[in-house]
Scaffold this motif. Structure first.
Motif, PDB file in Angstrom:
ATOM      1  N   ILE A  11     -11.073   8.612   1.744  1.00  0.00           N
ATOM      2  CA  ILE A  11     -11.029   7.231   2.228  1.00  0.00           C
ATOM      3  C   ILE A  11      -9.615   6.883   2.677  1.00  0.00           C
ATOM      4  CG2 ILE A  11     -11.203   4.798   1.523  1.00  0.00           C
ATOM      5  CD1 ILE A  11     -13.556   5.550  -0.199  1.00  0.00           C
ATOM      6  N   GLU A  12      -9.509   6.381   3.904  1.00  0.00           N
ATOM      7  CA  GLU A  12      -8.215   5.977   4.439  1.00  0.00           C
ATOM      8  C   GLU A  12      -7.916   4.532   4.071  1.00  0.00           C
ATOM      9  OE1 GLU A  12      -6.808   8.536   8.287  1.00  0.00           O
ATOM     10  OE2 GLU A  12      -7.955   6.707   8.654  1.00  0.00           O
ATOM     11  N   ILE A  13      -6.693   4.312   3.596  1.00  0.00           N
ATOM     12  CA  ILE A  13      -6.245   2.951   3.293  1.00  0.00           C
ATOM     13  C   ILE A  13      -5.049   2.625   4.183  1.00  0.00           C
ATOM     14  CG2 ILE A  13      -7.085   3.072   0.918  1.00  0.00           C
ATOM     15  CD1 ILE A  13      -4.211   3.572   0.010  1.00  0.00           C
ATOM     16  N   ILE A  14      -4.727   1.338   4.290  1.00  0.00           N
ATOM     17  CA  ILE A  14      -3.658   0.905   5.187  1.00  0.00           C
ATOM     18  C   ILE A  14      -2.479   0.377   4.381  1.00  0.00           C
ATOM     19  CG2 ILE A  14      -3.043  -0.644   7.076  1.00  0.00           C
ATOM     20  CD1 ILE A  14      -6.007  -0.641   7.874  1.00  0.00           C
ATOM     21  N   LYS A  15      -1.311   0.991   4.600  1.00  0.00           N
ATOM     22  CA  LYS A  15      -0.094   0.574   3.911  1.00  0.00           C
ATOM     23  C   LYS A  15       0.448  -0.715   4.527  1.00  0.00           C
ATOM     24  CE  LYS A  15       2.849   3.923   3.108  1.00  0.00           C
ATOM     25  NZ  LYS A  15       3.718   5.113   3.358  1.00  0.00           N
TER      26      LYS A  15
ATOM     27  N   GLY B 250       1.474  -0.719   8.045  1.00  0.00           N
ATOM     28  CA  GLY B 250       0.434  -0.511   9.046  1.00  0.00           C
ATOM     29  C   GLY B 250       0.004   0.941   9.151  1.00  0.00           C
ATOM     30  N   GLU B 251       0.757   1.822   8.498  1.00  0.00           N
ATOM     31  CA  GLU B 251       0.455   3.249   8.516  1.00  0.00           C
ATOM     32  C   GLU B 251      -0.773   3.535   7.654  1.00  0.00           C
ATOM     33  OE1 GLU B 251       2.585   7.390   6.931  1.00  0.00           O
ATOM     34  OE2 GLU B 251       3.657   5.471   6.862  1.00  0.00           O
ATOM     35  N   LYS B 252      -1.600   4.502   8.104  1.00  0.00           N
ATOM     36  CA  LYS B 252      -2.789   4.884   7.344  1.00  0.00           C
ATOM     37  C   LYS B 252      -2.488   6.094   6.470  1.00  0.00           C
ATOM     38  CE  LYS B 252      -6.180   3.190  10.704  1.00  0.00           C
ATOM     39  NZ  LYS B 252      -7.322   3.551  11.588  1.00  0.00           N
ATOM     40  N   MET B 253      -3.128   6.136   5.318  1.00  0.00           N
ATOM     41  CA  MET B 253      -2.976   7.277   4.415  1.00  0.00           C
ATOM     42  C   MET B 253      -4.238   7.412   3.587  1.00  0.00           C
ATOM     43  SD  MET B 253      -0.469   5.712   1.440  1.00  0.00           S
ATOM     44  CE  MET B 253      -0.670   7.148   0.392  1.00  0.00           C
TER      45      MET B 253
ATOM     46  N   HIS C 245      15.204  -6.668   2.357  1.00  0.00           N
ATOM     47  CA  HIS C 245      14.092  -7.027   3.236  1.00  0.00           C
ATOM     48  C   HIS C 245      13.085  -7.838   2.419  1.00  0.00           C
ATOM     49  CE1 HIS C 245      15.458  -4.532   6.523  1.00  0.00           C
ATOM     50  NE2 HIS C 245      15.545  -3.490   5.714  1.00  0.00           N
ATOM     51  N   SER C 246      12.705  -8.999   2.933  1.00  0.00           N
ATOM     52  CA  SER C 246      11.736  -9.841   2.221  1.00  0.00           C
ATOM     53  C   SER C 246      10.305  -9.511   2.624  1.00  0.00           C
ATOM     54  CB  SER C 246      12.023 -11.327   2.481  1.00  0.00           C
ATOM     55  OG  SER C 246      11.992 -11.610   3.865  1.00  0.00           O
ATOM     56  N   GLU C 247      10.140  -8.634   3.618  1.00  0.00           N
ATOM     57  CA  GLU C 247       8.812  -8.234   4.072  1.00  0.00           C
ATOM     58  C   GLU C 247       8.587  -6.761   3.743  1.00  0.00           C
ATOM     59  OE1 GLU C 247       8.382  -9.040   8.201  1.00  0.00           O
ATOM     60  OE2 GLU C 247       8.959 -11.142   8.028  1.00  0.00           O
ATOM     61  N   GLU C 248       7.428  -6.462   3.212  1.00  0.00           N
ATOM     62  CA  GLU C 248       7.088  -5.076   2.891  1.00  0.00           C
ATOM     63  C   GLU C 248       6.846  -4.284   4.170  1.00  0.00           C
ATOM     64  OE1 GLU C 248       4.453  -4.282  -0.471  1.00  0.00           O
ATOM     65  OE2 GLU C 248       4.323  -6.446  -0.756  1.00  0.00           O
ATOM     66  N   GLY C 249       7.081  -2.985   4.088  1.00  0.00           N
ATOM     67  CA  GLY C 249       6.791  -2.120   5.224  1.00  0.00           C
ATOM     68  C   GLY C 249       7.964  -1.887   6.148  1.00  0.00           C
ATOM     69  N   ARG C 250       9.108  -2.545   5.905  1.00  0.00           N
ATOM     70  CA  ARG C 250      10.288  -2.356   6.744  1.00  0.00           C
ATOM     71  C   ARG C 250      11.259  -1.387   6.070  1.00  0.00           C
ATOM     72  NH1 ARG C 250      13.037  -7.770   8.537  1.00  0.00           N
ATOM     73  NH2 ARG C 250      14.208  -6.230   9.749  1.00  0.00           N
ATOM     74  N   ASN C 251      11.710  -0.400   6.810  1.00  0.00           N
ATOM     75  CA  ASN C 251      12.646   0.586   6.264  1.00  0.00           C
ATOM     76  C   ASN C 251      14.018   0.455   6.913  1.00  0.00           C
ATOM     77  OD1 ASN C 251      10.661   1.671   4.636  1.00  0.00           O
ATOM     78  ND2 ASN C 251      10.055   3.224   6.123  1.00  0.00           N
ATOM     79  N   CYS C 252      15.032   0.997   6.262  1.00  0.00           N
ATOM     80  CA  CYS C 252      16.393   1.008   6.806  1.00  0.00           C
ATOM     81  C   CYS C 252      16.566   2.243   7.686  1.00  0.00           C
ATOM     82  CB  CYS C 252      17.425   1.025   5.680  1.00  0.00           C
ATOM     83  SG  CYS C 252      17.713  -0.584   4.932  1.00  0.00           S
TER      84      CYS C 252
ATOM     85  N   TYR D  97     -13.285   0.726   0.268  1.00  0.00           N
ATOM     86  CA  TYR D  97     -13.955   0.864   1.557  1.00  0.00           C
ATOM     87  C   TYR D  97     -12.926   1.337   2.579  1.00  0.00           C
ATOM     88  CZ  TYR D  97     -11.864  -3.748   2.450  1.00  0.00           C
ATOM     89  OH  TYR D  97     -10.982  -4.804   2.592  1.00  0.00           O
ATOM     90  N   GLU D  98     -13.400   1.941   3.636  1.00  0.00           N
ATOM     91  CA  GLU D  98     -12.526   2.471   4.681  1.00  0.00           C
ATOM     92  C   GLU D  98     -11.677   1.346   5.274  1.00  0.00           C
ATOM     93  OE1 GLU D  98     -11.251   5.960   6.630  1.00  0.00           O
ATOM     94  OE2 GLU D  98     -12.838   5.753   5.133  1.00  0.00           O
ATOM     95  N   GLY D  99     -10.352   1.540   5.268  1.00  0.00           N
ATOM     96  CA  GLY D  99      -9.461   0.544   5.870  1.00  0.00           C
ATOM     97  C   GLY D  99      -8.983  -0.541   4.911  1.00  0.00           C
ATOM     98  N   ILE D 100      -9.330  -0.414   3.628  1.00  0.00           N
ATOM     99  CA  ILE D 100      -8.824  -1.386   2.653  1.00  0.00           C
ATOM    100  C   ILE D 100      -7.294  -1.277   2.608  1.00  0.00           C
ATOM    101  CG2 ILE D 100      -8.985   0.189   0.673  1.00  0.00           C
ATOM    102  CD1 ILE D 100      -9.811  -2.215  -1.056  1.00  0.00           C
ATOM    103  N   THR D 101      -6.627  -2.388   2.406  1.00  0.00           N
ATOM    104  CA  THR D 101      -5.161  -2.355   2.391  1.00  0.00           C
ATOM    105  C   THR D 101      -4.639  -2.052   0.985  1.00  0.00           C
ATOM    106  OG1 THR D 101      -4.911  -4.728   1.910  1.00  0.00           O
ATOM    107  CG2 THR D 101      -5.079  -4.077   4.237  1.00  0.00           C
ATOM    108  N   THR D 102      -3.422  -1.514   0.926  1.00  0.00           N
ATOM    109  CA  THR D 102      -2.796  -1.255  -0.373  1.00  0.00           C
ATOM    110  C   THR D 102      -2.592  -2.570  -1.121  1.00  0.00           C
ATOM    111  OG1 THR D 102      -0.632  -1.292   0.735  1.00  0.00           O
ATOM    112  CG2 THR D 102      -1.625   0.860   0.320  1.00  0.00           C
TER     113      THR D 102
END
Length: 279
Positions: free
Chosen positions: A6-10, A13-16, A140-147, A49-54
């Motif tokens: 099952i693929e989930i969404i980080k 926005g990346e899928k894993m 970073h106050s928003e998740e998903g942003r990297n340096c 379910y497919e596409g559930i978010t982390t």
């Protein structure tokens, strides 16, 4: 173990692929016992379910932990709690300084140092064993942003400018290192550049076993934002008083009286703080 591919969404926005083992590991890390961990894993499996978010998976696990024991939920939400130190980076700078202070450093925040070319505002200055370290914090106050690599490139040039001037002075301490600390992660190029030029990079889970997560857990230096019992308004009031750690709030209990908290609720909050400080 991955659950049926099952693929989930980080948050980026990346899928894993969803991993039961990763979920178990993070739940065990909160202090929850085997039975509670398996109860939560079973519940999450039912609702996958497919596409559930982390984030959705996190919310399901967090709700069950909080219902069972607030201190488990507090530890489980550590990563999100650091994001909640925002929206500005100043509380994060004080948080980083507090972690270093509890590791034997003398620290100061928001200081100005002369460079060979220009003056620089330094987020944290840390001194230990007759050496000085200058630290830049990237919050970073928003998740998903990297340096990305631009950050260590920029910080390294500032460090070199300060060091060039520092070496012309008769300082008792040697300026031995520049750090970049972030609450997220560094890209591969950023890590490669930091290693190449000798810039120390500290992120959520890097270096291995020495990342922010590891240091916080090892020293029980949890930010007040992990509390499941304080409201967001109460947390912001406490942060505005330069209190960023549960340990600091425990020592400054009188601040809870300024919030008009009932004795019963105050007792529950102090019990939670005590468990976090001594976990």
């Amino acid at each position: 173990m991955q659950e049926k591919g099952i693929e989930i969404i980080k948050s980026s926005g990346e899928k894993m692929l969803f991993s039961l083992d990763k979920l178990r590991k993070s739940l065990k890390h909160s202090g929850a016992d085997h039975n509670l961990v398996e109860q939560i894993v079973s519940k999450v499996k039912e609702e996958l379910y497919e596409g559930i978010t982390t984030n959705e998976i996190y919310n399901r696990a967090y709700a069950i932990l909080k219902k069972n024991k607030s201190v488990f939920a507090s530890k489980y939400k550590l990563k999100k709690a650091i994001y909640e130190l925002g929206p500005t980076g100043f509380p994060f700078e004080r948080f980083v300084a507090a972690i270093l202070s509890n590791s034997g450093y003398n620290t100061s925040v928001n200081q100005h140092l002369n460079g060979n070319c220009v003056n620089h505002e330094i987020d944290v200055i840390a001194e230990k064993n007759n050496t000085t370290t200058i630290i830049e914090c990237k919050f970073h106050s928003e998740e998903g942003r990297n340096c990305n690599v631009k950050i260590p490139l920029y910080i390294h040039s500032r460090y070199n400018d300060v060091k060039a001037h520092w070496e012309t002075l008769k300082n008792k301490n040697a300026l031995d290192a520049g750090w970049v600390v972030t609450n997220t992660r560094f890209t591969a190029d950023a890590l490669a550049y930091g290693k190449c030029v000798g810039l120390y990079l500290l992120s959520w889970d890097f270096p291995k076993n020495e990342g922010l997560k590891d240091r916080i857990d090892r020293l029980s230096l949890y930010p007040i934002t992990v509390s499941t019992l304080l409201t967001n308004r109460e947390k912001q009031f406490i942060l505005s008083r330069d209190i960023v750690l549960c340990r600091q709030l425990w020592k400054n209990k009188f601040l809870l009286d300024h919030l008009g908290i009932s004795n019963l609720r105050k007792k529950r909050i102090l019990d939670e703080l005590n468990q976090l400080c001594n976990s």
